[in-house]
Each structure stands twice: as structure tokens, then as C-alpha cells.
Design a protein around this motif. Structure first.
Motif, PDB file in Angstrom:
ATOM      1  N   TRP A 117      41.362  36.998  36.474  1.00 54.94           N
ATOM      2  CA  TRP A 117      41.907  37.644  37.663  1.00 54.94           C
ATOM      3  C   TRP A 117      41.421  39.087  37.768  1.00 54.94           C
ATOM      4  CZ3 TRP A 117      43.047  34.819  41.447  1.00 54.94           C
ATOM      5  CH2 TRP A 117      43.572  33.538  41.249  1.00 54.94           C
ATOM      6  N   GLN A 120      38.166  38.649  39.399  1.00 60.60           N
ATOM      7  CA  GLN A 120      38.398  38.309  40.805  1.00 60.60           C
ATOM      8  C   GLN A 120      38.813  39.547  41.595  1.00 60.60           C
ATOM      9  OE1 GLN A 120      37.757  35.388  42.420  1.00 60.60           O
ATOM     10  NE2 GLN A 120      38.142  36.665  44.225  1.00 60.60           N
ATOM     11  N   ASP A 124      37.193  40.973  44.937  1.00 61.26           N
ATOM     12  CA  ASP A 124      37.990  41.291  46.127  1.00 61.26           C
ATOM     13  C   ASP A 124      37.720  42.715  46.605  1.00 61.26           C
ATOM     14  OD1 ASP A 124      39.106  38.756  46.127  1.00 61.26           O
ATOM     15  OD2 ASP A 124      40.960  39.389  45.123  1.00 61.26           O
TER      16      ASP A 124
END
Length: 164
Positions: A117, A120, A124
Motif C-alpha cells: 500500500w 500504491q 496514487d
């Protein structure tokens, strides 16, 4: 029966009782010592896990704050934040690898998921959605922390890895 035979039987029973008490005492002491050593080992491992988990959470929080900084700071330069996040990701990866060696498999998987994450969140941010990356990473970090504390309190992790 003569008194000498009776005295001999009584003495034998007394000696056997004393020896058996000594043997049982030794057995109980050995067991207590093993338990003490096991508890000490567990304390040491828990301290190591706590240190490693704290380092992971610290780096994940830094990445999270950088994501939020892009969202809320109009003067923030996106390339600077992306660069700063990029500097922290290898550190996070190293910490997760170390944690995988000292934690149980469930926690290691959760730490690995937290690292994913983090990556990620960097994607983003590059795509212009730093808020989403920061919030998702925050939720994953909070879940990791909750599962870590549960593992220290109960010795096991009962919940599944977190998914948004």
C-alpha cells in the motif's frame, strides 16, 4: 516380625520418601526454569518485534504525511514529494523484510501488505491522487498496528489481512 526388621522397613520407607521428594522437587524446578527461560525468550522476541514494527509504522506514517502534504499544501511541489516518498520506500521494504524474519507469518504478510500500500500510495501521488493514497495507507497502517498489538496480547493474529 522383629523390631529390627520393622525398623529397617520404616527406615527404607523414610529414605524412599525423602528421595522421591528430592526427585519431584528437581522435576518441578526444571519445569519452572524452562518456563522462565521461555518467558524471557518471548519477552526478547516481543521487544525485537516491537522495535521492527515501530520502524515500519514510522516510515509508513512519513509516506502517509507526504501524501497528505501534496493534497493540502498548495505550495508543495509534487515532484519533491514523489522524490521523498521514493526515498522512503526502499527503507520500508528493508524493514518489512527484517520483520518477516522475526514475526509470525500472519504479521509478516500484513507488513508486506502495508508495504504494497506504500507503493500504491506513491503511484496514487504520481497520478495526482495523493489524498486517496494517503488515506488508504493510513487505514492499512492502523490495521497493521491493531493486529500487531493483538498478537502481543494474545500470541496470535485472528483477523485476515486488510483490504480497502
Amino acid at each position: 516380625m522383629s523390631t529390627s526388621v520393622l525398623a529397617m522397613i520404616t527406615a527404607t520407607i523414610g529414605v524412599a520418601g525423602t528421595l522421591s521428594a528430592a526427585i519431584f522437587t528437581q522435576i518441578i524446578q526444571r519445569k519452572a526454569e524452562r518456563e522462565r527461560r521461555r518467558a524471557e525468550d518471548q519477552r526478547q522476541w516481543n521487544q525485537e518485534r516491537l522495535r521492527a514494527a515501530t520502524d515500519i509504522v514510522t516510515v509508513a506514517t512519513e509516506i502517509e504525511l507526504l501524501c497528505e502534504g501534496i493534497t493540502y499544501d498548495r505550495h508543495a511541489s509534487e515532484p519533491d514529494h514523489v522524490n521523498e516518498i521514493g526515498k522512503r520506500l526502499p527503507r520500508l521494504r528493508s524493514l518489512v523484510a527484517e520483520f518477516g524474519l522475526i514475526a509470525d507469518r500472519s504479521l509478516a504478510k500484513m507488513a508486506h501488505g502495508l508495504m504494497e500500500w506504500g507503493y500504491q500510495a506513491a503511484i496514487d501521488v504520481q497520478e495526482g491522487n495523493g489524498y486517496k493514497g494517503g488515506e488508504t495507507l493510513k487505514e492499512a497502517r492502523e490495521h497493521f498496528q491493531a493486529m500487531f498489538w493483538e498478537s502481543l496480547e494474545n500470541g496470535t493474529v485472528s483477523l485476515e489481512p486488510w483490504h480497502p
